[in-house]
Design an enzyme around this catalytic site. Structure first.
Site, PDB file in Angstrom:
ATOM      1  N   GLU A 271       0.858  -1.427   0.182  1.00 39.28           N
ATOM      2  CA  GLU A 271      -0.090   0.180   0.009  1.00 39.28           C
ATOM      3  C   GLU A 271       0.637   1.469   0.388  1.00 39.28           C
ATOM      4  O   GLU A 271       2.266   1.552   0.595  1.00 39.28           O
ATOM      5  CB  GLU A 271      -0.712   0.144   1.423  1.00 39.28           C
ATOM      6  CG  GLU A 271      -1.769  -0.930   1.583  1.00 39.28           C
ATOM      7  CD  GLU A 271      -2.472  -0.610   2.731  1.00 39.28           C
ATOM      8  OE1 GLU A 271      -2.903   0.643   3.033  1.00 39.28           O
ATOM      9  OE2 GLU A 271      -3.929  -1.625   3.161  1.00 39.28           O
ATOM     10  N   GLU A 325     -13.185   5.161  -0.086  1.00 37.29           N
ATOM     11  CA  GLU A 325     -14.368   4.703   0.363  1.00 37.29           C
ATOM     12  C   GLU A 325     -15.140   5.293   2.351  1.00 37.29           C
ATOM     13  O   GLU A 325     -14.154   5.114   2.650  1.00 37.29           O
ATOM     14  CB  GLU A 325     -13.772   3.094   0.498  1.00 37.29           C
ATOM     15  CG  GLU A 325     -12.470   2.367  -0.120  1.00 37.29           C
ATOM     16  CD  GLU A 325     -12.105   1.360   0.671  1.00 37.29           C
ATOM     17  OE1 GLU A 325     -12.393   0.107   1.225  1.00 37.29           O
ATOM     18  OE2 GLU A 325     -11.408   1.510   0.646  1.00 37.29           O
ATOM     19  N   LYS A 328     -15.433   4.189   5.076  1.00 37.32           N
ATOM     20  CA  LYS A 328     -14.346   3.937   6.325  1.00 37.32           C
ATOM     21  C   LYS A 328     -15.008   4.205   7.979  1.00 37.32           C
ATOM     22  O   LYS A 328     -15.361   6.083   7.560  1.00 37.32           O
ATOM     23  CB  LYS A 328     -12.856   4.203   6.391  1.00 37.32           C
ATOM     24  CG  LYS A 328     -13.031   3.114   4.651  1.00 37.32           C
ATOM     25  CD  LYS A 328     -11.545   2.834   3.708  1.00 37.32           C
ATOM     26  CE  LYS A 328     -10.029   2.686   5.383  1.00 37.32           C
ATOM     27  NZ  LYS A 328      -9.296   2.568   4.397  1.00 37.32           N
ATOM     28  N   GLU A 334      -9.191   8.815   5.823  1.00 40.67           N
ATOM     29  CA  GLU A 334      -9.398   7.730   5.389  1.00 40.67           C
ATOM     30  C   GLU A 334      -9.845   7.309   4.286  1.00 40.67           C
ATOM     31  O   GLU A 334     -10.387   6.234   3.859  1.00 40.67           O
ATOM     32  CB  GLU A 334      -9.820   6.905   6.865  1.00 40.67           C
ATOM     33  CG  GLU A 334      -9.019   7.008   7.649  1.00 40.67           C
ATOM     34  CD  GLU A 334      -7.323   5.723   7.250  1.00 40.67           C
ATOM     35  OE1 GLU A 334      -8.326   4.590   7.203  1.00 40.67           O
ATOM     36  OE2 GLU A 334      -6.644   6.326   6.845  1.00 40.67           O
TER      37      GLU A 334
END
Length: 402
Positions: A271, A325, A328, A334
């Site tokens: 990542e 996303e 999250k 995030e």
């Protein structure tokens, strides 16, 4: 003479065709060292079939998911996407049992392989980051059991087993040659590295230069973390020059492994990314910085670069992430790492752009716009130059024949 001219005319046509092809289109190839993380913690996400179409249009051939979603595994069948799947952290306790691990592989992996090109199993994610010593104790036994199940089913030569760790496992990372693991993870990490060495599997690291910059923006150069031109830093012990933080972080991991006697293990970045939006205290989380970081990373990947410590071994990198996303938890950042919004509209363009008819998800063509590398350009120019010389020679020969 007529026969000679006929043959030469055919050759002439072939050369011109090749010249046009290589000068304009020959560099549009898959990006072999760059993958993408395909998280699903969001609503209104594209279907797996549309995600596959999106990845194909972007010429991406590697992806990582955070589970073994059967809809994704089914949709990705008979495609050219290499897929890393994940054993969720909460499953580790169960999978330390070899029989349970065999059942898991038989259910979640074997029915889809080889039609779906599963190349790796991530056992947990960032197990060392938390304070759960019990979970940490489950890690290596679960890895061993899953690998054993792959061996039983004849899949071990195709699918690697590893576990992604965050940079929090390091006690020291600067300079890179000082890289070392924290004492509290040392015992388990030693077992992990022994397993990886014995199975010839890579060490996966989640590395985010963004976090380092956010925590100390006064002392850390933004250009250095964004891969922009900068003076960089020289490791005082190795004298190696680093012009970006990501490669320094990767080399710090290599030095840490070497200190434990496992310097030969490959390091892959499972990542890395940059948020396009953040809270007020999340310095640097802007759409401009996110676009620059990921665009420059793409340029480096197109060159198949290695790190200063291992210049001849390309760094395989998985970008985080394909989608924002929106479900999250945590700070705003995030939910804002994605190249795309959940519905498939683009957050920002890093140089992988598509043409669409009526929808942004119906991509039909790809253009590596700002991401064409200097190396690829020079290679194409050299090829074109050689063909031009050949054509000139052809013209001279034709004149002499007449």
């Amino acid at each position: 003479m007529a026969d000679f001219r006929s043959r030469m005319a055919v050759s002439h046509f072939f050369i011109i065709f090749s010249l046009i092809y290589f000068s304009g289109f020959g560099f549009l190839q898959g990006i072999t060292a760059l993958g993408i993380n395909y998280g699903q913690v969001g609503d209104n996400l594209l279907s797996p079939q549309k995600v596959l179409h999106l990845l194909s249009s972007l010429k991406l051939t590697k992806a990582r998911i955070y589970d073994t979603n059967p809809q994704i595994l089914t949709a990705f069948a008979n495609s050219n996407i290499e897929l890393i799947v994940t054993v969720e952290n909460e499953m580790l306790a169960q999978l330390i049992d070899p029989q349970q691990a065999l059942q898991w592989v038989s259910t979640h992996i074997k029915p889809y392989f080889p039609a779906t090109r599963i190349t790796g199993i991530a056992v947990g994610n960032e197990i060392f980051t938390g304070d759960d010593s019990t979970l940490m104790a489950y890690l290596v036994p679960a890895m061993v059991s899953i690998h054993g199940a792959l061996v039983q089913l004849g899949l071990d030569s195709h699918i690697q087993v590893s576990t992604p760790s965050s940079l929090a496992v390091l006690a020291e990372s600067y300079p890179p040659s000082a890289g070392s693991f924290k004492s509290e993870v040392y015992a388990t990490m030693s077992q992990v590295l022994k397993f990886l060495a014995s199975t010839k599997s890579p060490f996966w690291i989640n590395a985010y230069p963004y976090f380092a910059y956010k925590d100390d923006p006064e002392r850390i150069s933004l250009d250095y973390v964004l891969f922009n031109p900068n003076s960089g830093m020289v490791d005082p012990y190795t004298k190696l020059h680093y012009d970006n933080m990501l490669y320094a972080q990767v080399d710090a991991v290599i030095f840490a492994m070497d200190r434990m006697g496992y310097g030969g293990i490959e390091v892959r970045v499972s990542e890395t990314g940059w948020p396009s939006k953040g809270d007020l205290n999340e310095v640097g989380a802007t759409i401009e910085n996110a676009a620059v970081y990921n665009r420059n990373l793409l340029r480096r990947q197109l060159q198949n670069e290695g790190t200063p410590l291992r210049p001849n071994i390309r760094v395989e990198v998985y970008l985080f992430a394909l989608f924002n996303e929106d479900l999250k938890p945590g700070p705003t950042s995030e939910r804002n790492y994605g190249l795309y919004h959940p519905d498939g509209t683009m957050s920002y363009n890093i140089g992988l752009s598509t043409l669409s008819s009526t929808s942004s998800t119906s991509a039909t063509s790809i253009f590596l716009t700002s991401s064409a590398t200097k190396a690829a350009k020079m290679e194409n120019e050299s090829l074109v130059y050689s063909m031009i010389v050949y054509l000139l020679t052809f013209q001279v020969l034709m004149r002499r024949q007449t």
